[in-house]
Scaffold this motif. Structure first.
Motif, PDB file in Angstrom:
ATOM      1  N   PRO A 100       0.834  -1.203   0.000  1.00 34.65           N
ATOM      2  CA  PRO A 100       0.000   0.000   0.000  1.00 34.65           C
ATOM      3  C   PRO A 100       0.869   1.254   0.000  1.00 34.65           C
ATOM      4  N   GLY A 101       0.521   2.197  -0.872  1.00 36.52           N
ATOM      5  CA  GLY A 101       1.266   3.445  -0.976  1.00 36.52           C
ATOM      6  C   GLY A 101       2.369   3.409  -2.011  1.00 36.52           C
ATOM      7  N   VAL A 102       2.763   2.212  -2.451  1.00 39.24           N
ATOM      8  CA  VAL A 102       3.809   2.071  -3.463  1.00 39.24           C
ATOM      9  C   VAL A 102       3.130   1.751  -4.797  1.00 39.24           C
ATOM     10  N   PRO A 103       3.414   2.523  -5.847  1.00 43.85           N
ATOM     11  CA  PRO A 103       2.774   2.254  -7.142  1.00 43.85           C
ATOM     12  C   PRO A 103       3.005   0.813  -7.603  1.00 43.85           C
ATOM     13  N   TYR A 104       1.974   0.219  -8.164  1.00 43.87           N
ATOM     14  CA  TYR A 104       2.033  -1.154  -8.675  1.00 43.87           C
ATOM     15  C   TYR A 104       2.168  -1.084 -10.194  1.00 43.87           C
ATOM     16  N   HIS A 105       3.238  -1.668 -10.714  1.00 40.24           N
ATOM     17  CA  HIS A 105       3.516  -1.636 -12.155  1.00 40.24           C
ATOM     18  C   HIS A 105       3.297  -3.023 -12.749  1.00 40.24           C
ATOM     19  N   GLY A 106       2.813  -3.040 -13.974  1.00 34.29           N
ATOM     20  CA  GLY A 106       2.634  -4.315 -14.654  1.00 34.29           C
ATOM     21  C   GLY A 106       2.376  -4.122 -16.124  1.00 34.29           C
TER      22      GLY A 106
ATOM     23  N   LYS B 107     -15.310   0.322  -3.328  1.00 33.75           N
ATOM     24  CA  LYS B 107     -14.956   1.455  -4.184  1.00 33.75           C
ATOM     25  C   LYS B 107     -14.398   0.905  -5.485  1.00 33.75           C
ATOM     26  N   MET B 108     -14.375   1.766  -6.487  1.00 33.33           N
ATOM     27  CA  MET B 108     -13.910   1.349  -7.796  1.00 33.33           C
ATOM     28  C   MET B 108     -12.902   2.364  -8.337  1.00 33.33           C
ATOM     29  N   GLN B 109     -11.791   1.875  -8.849  1.00 31.81           N
ATOM     30  CA  GLN B 109     -10.737   2.716  -9.424  1.00 31.81           C
ATOM     31  C   GLN B 109     -10.518   2.208 -10.856  1.00 31.81           C
ATOM     32  N   THR B 110     -10.802   3.032 -11.869  1.00 32.55           N
ATOM     33  CA  THR B 110     -10.675   2.601 -13.265  1.00 32.55           C
ATOM     34  C   THR B 110      -9.662   3.471 -14.008  1.00 32.55           C
ATOM     35  N   GLU B 111      -8.802   2.810 -14.761  1.00 31.69           N
ATOM     36  CA  GLU B 111      -7.810   3.480 -15.598  1.00 31.69           C
ATOM     37  C   GLU B 111      -7.926   2.923 -17.012  1.00 31.69           C
ATOM     38  N   THR B 112      -7.577   3.730 -18.000  1.00 28.40           N
ATOM     39  CA  THR B 112      -7.605   3.304 -19.396  1.00 28.40           C
ATOM     40  C   THR B 112      -6.186   3.295 -19.937  1.00 28.40           C
ATOM     41  N   TYR B 113      -5.840   2.227 -20.634  1.00 27.18           N
ATOM     42  CA  TYR B 113      -4.512   2.087 -21.216  1.00 27.18           C
ATOM     43  C   TYR B 113      -4.647   1.725 -22.687  1.00 27.18           C
ATOM     44  N   LEU B 114      -3.638   2.056 -23.481  1.00 26.14           N
ATOM     45  CA  LEU B 114      -3.633   1.780 -24.913  1.00 26.14           C
ATOM     46  C   LEU B 114      -2.516   0.788 -25.221  1.00 26.14           C
TER      47      LEU B 114
ATOM     48  N   SER C 127       1.374  -1.207 -20.786  1.00 24.38           N
ATOM     49  CA  SER C 127       2.002  -1.100 -19.467  1.00 24.38           C
ATOM     50  C   SER C 127       1.091  -0.262 -18.586  1.00 24.38           C
ATOM     51  N   PHE C 128       0.998  -0.644 -17.319  1.00 22.80           N
ATOM     52  CA  PHE C 128       0.121   0.104 -16.424  1.00 22.80           C
ATOM     53  C   PHE C 128       0.795   0.373 -15.091  1.00 22.80           C
ATOM     54  N   THR C 129       0.329   1.410 -14.434  1.00 25.02           N
ATOM     55  CA  THR C 129       0.762   1.760 -13.087  1.00 25.02           C
ATOM     56  C   THR C 129      -0.496   2.076 -12.296  1.00 25.02           C
ATOM     57  N   LEU C 130      -0.648   1.418 -11.156  1.00 24.65           N
ATOM     58  CA  LEU C 130      -1.819   1.631 -10.316  1.00 24.65           C
ATOM     59  C   LEU C 130      -1.411   2.286  -9.005  1.00 24.65           C
ATOM     60  N   ASP C 131      -2.175   3.274  -8.578  1.00 25.58           N
ATOM     61  CA  ASP C 131      -1.953   3.943  -7.305  1.00 25.58           C
ATOM     62  C   ASP C 131      -2.544   3.064  -6.214  1.00 25.58           C
ATOM     63  N   THR C 132      -1.705   2.548  -5.335  1.00 28.45           N
ATOM     64  CA  THR C 132      -2.168   1.637  -4.288  1.00 28.45           C
ATOM     65  C   THR C 132      -2.517   2.354  -2.984  1.00 28.45           C
ATOM     66  N   SER C 133      -2.327   3.664  -2.931  1.00 24.93           N
ATOM     67  CA  SER C 133      -2.616   4.409  -1.704  1.00 24.93           C
ATOM     68  C   SER C 133      -4.040   4.185  -1.198  1.00 24.93           C
ATOM     69  N   PRO C 134      -5.071   4.217  -2.064  1.00 24.29           N
ATOM     70  CA  PRO C 134      -6.438   4.006  -1.566  1.00 24.29           C
ATOM     71  C   PRO C 134      -6.715   2.578  -1.090  1.00 24.29           C
TER      72      PRO C 134
ATOM     73  N   VAL D 204      -8.469  -6.900  -2.559  1.00 26.44           N
ATOM     74  CA  VAL D 204      -8.380  -6.026  -3.731  1.00 26.44           C
ATOM     75  C   VAL D 204      -8.605  -6.905  -4.956  1.00 26.44           C
ATOM     76  N   SER D 205      -9.542  -6.506  -5.821  1.00 29.29           N
ATOM     77  CA  SER D 205      -9.862  -7.286  -7.013  1.00 29.29           C
ATOM     78  C   SER D 205      -9.562  -6.515  -8.284  1.00 29.29           C
ATOM     79  N   PRO D 206      -8.462  -6.852  -8.982  1.00 25.72           N
ATOM     80  CA  PRO D 206      -8.189  -6.203 -10.270  1.00 25.72           C
ATOM     81  C   PRO D 206      -8.962  -6.914 -11.384  1.00 25.72           C
ATOM     82  N   GLN D 207      -9.572  -6.149 -12.285  1.00 23.97           N
ATOM     83  CA  GLN D 207     -10.313  -6.736 -13.400  1.00 23.97           C
ATOM     84  C   GLN D 207     -10.032  -5.964 -14.683  1.00 23.97           C
ATOM     85  N   PRO D 208      -9.054  -6.440 -15.473  1.00 26.65           N
ATOM     86  CA  PRO D 208      -8.823  -5.785 -16.757  1.00 26.65           C
ATOM     87  C   PRO D 208      -9.909  -6.190 -17.743  1.00 26.65           C
ATOM     88  N   CYS D 209     -10.233  -5.298 -18.652  1.00 28.19           N
ATOM     89  CA  CYS D 209     -11.294  -5.573 -19.615  1.00 28.19           C
ATOM     90  C   CYS D 209     -11.000  -4.813 -20.893  1.00 28.19           C
ATOM     91  N   GLN D 210     -11.052  -5.508 -22.021  1.00 26.05           N
ATOM     92  CA  GLN D 210     -10.847  -4.863 -23.316  1.00 26.05           C
ATOM     93  C   GLN D 210     -12.217  -4.666 -23.944  1.00 26.05           C
TER      94      GLN D 210
END
Length: 140
Positions: free
Chosen positions: A70-76, A102-109, A117-124, A131-137
Motif C-alpha cells: 500500500p502506498g507504493v505504485p504497482y507496475h505491470g 470502491k472502484m478505481q478505473t484506468e484506461t490504457y492503450l 504497461s500500467f501503473t496503479l496507485d495503491t494508496s487508496p 483487492v480485485s483487479p479486473q482488466p477488460c478490453q
C-alpha cells in the motif's frame, strides 16, 4: 452438387453444438472431401480444418507481481491478443480495481505488440482487505 467452377459450398448447422457466449468452447471443425471423376475412376481427397472458439480476444497479465505494498505504485503489463493469438495494437484496455466497495478505473492503450504497461496507485487500498483487479478490453 458442384458448380461449373468445380466448387461446392455447404452450410453447417451449429445449433446442435449449443454455441452461446455463456458456454466457453473451443473445438475444431474438420471437413473431409472425396471426389471421384466419372469415366476415369480417378479419386481426389482433401481435408481442411477450421478452429471454432467462443473467445473473441484474450487478455493476459505479463510478469506481474502478485503482491503489492500500500502506498507504493504497482507496475505491470497486459497483453491483448485476438482469438488466433495475433497481438491487437492500439486498442483500449480498461483496468478496474475494486477495493472496499470502491472502484478505481484506468484506461490504457496497447502498443504495436498488443502490450499495455500500467501503473496503479495503491494508496487508496490501505486497510481495504481484499483487492480485485479486473482488466477488460472493450474497444478494438
Amino acid at each position: 452438387m458442384m458448380n461449373r467452377h468445380c466448387c461446392l459450398a455447404t452450410v453447417v448447422d451449429t445449433e446442435v453444438y449449443n454455441l452461446t457466449l455463456q458456454n466457453s468452447y473451443q473445438f475444431s471443425l474438420d471437413a473431409v472431401a472425396s471426389l471421384e471423376e466419372s469415366g476415369t475412376g480417378l479419386e481426389f481427397n482433401a481435408t481442411q480444418s477450421c478452429r471454432v472458439t467462443s473467445s473473441v480476444t484474450m487478455l493476459q497479465f505479463l510478469d506481474n507481481n502478485i503482491y503489492y505494498l500500500p502506498g507504493v505504485p504497482y507496475h505491470g503489463r497486459l497483453k491483448l491478443s485476438s482469438a488466433t493469438g495475433m497481438p491487437l495494437k492500439n486498442a483500449e484496455v480498461f483496468f478496474t480495481v475494486y477495493h472496499r466497495s470502491k472502484m478505481q478505473t484506468e484506461t490504457y492503450l496497447t502498443d504495436d505488440t498488443g502490450v499495455a504497461s500500467f501503473t496503479l496507485d495503491t494508496s487508496p487500498w490501505k486497510d481495504s482487505g481484499k483487492v480485485s483487479p479486473q482488466p477488460c478490453q472493450v474497444d478494438i
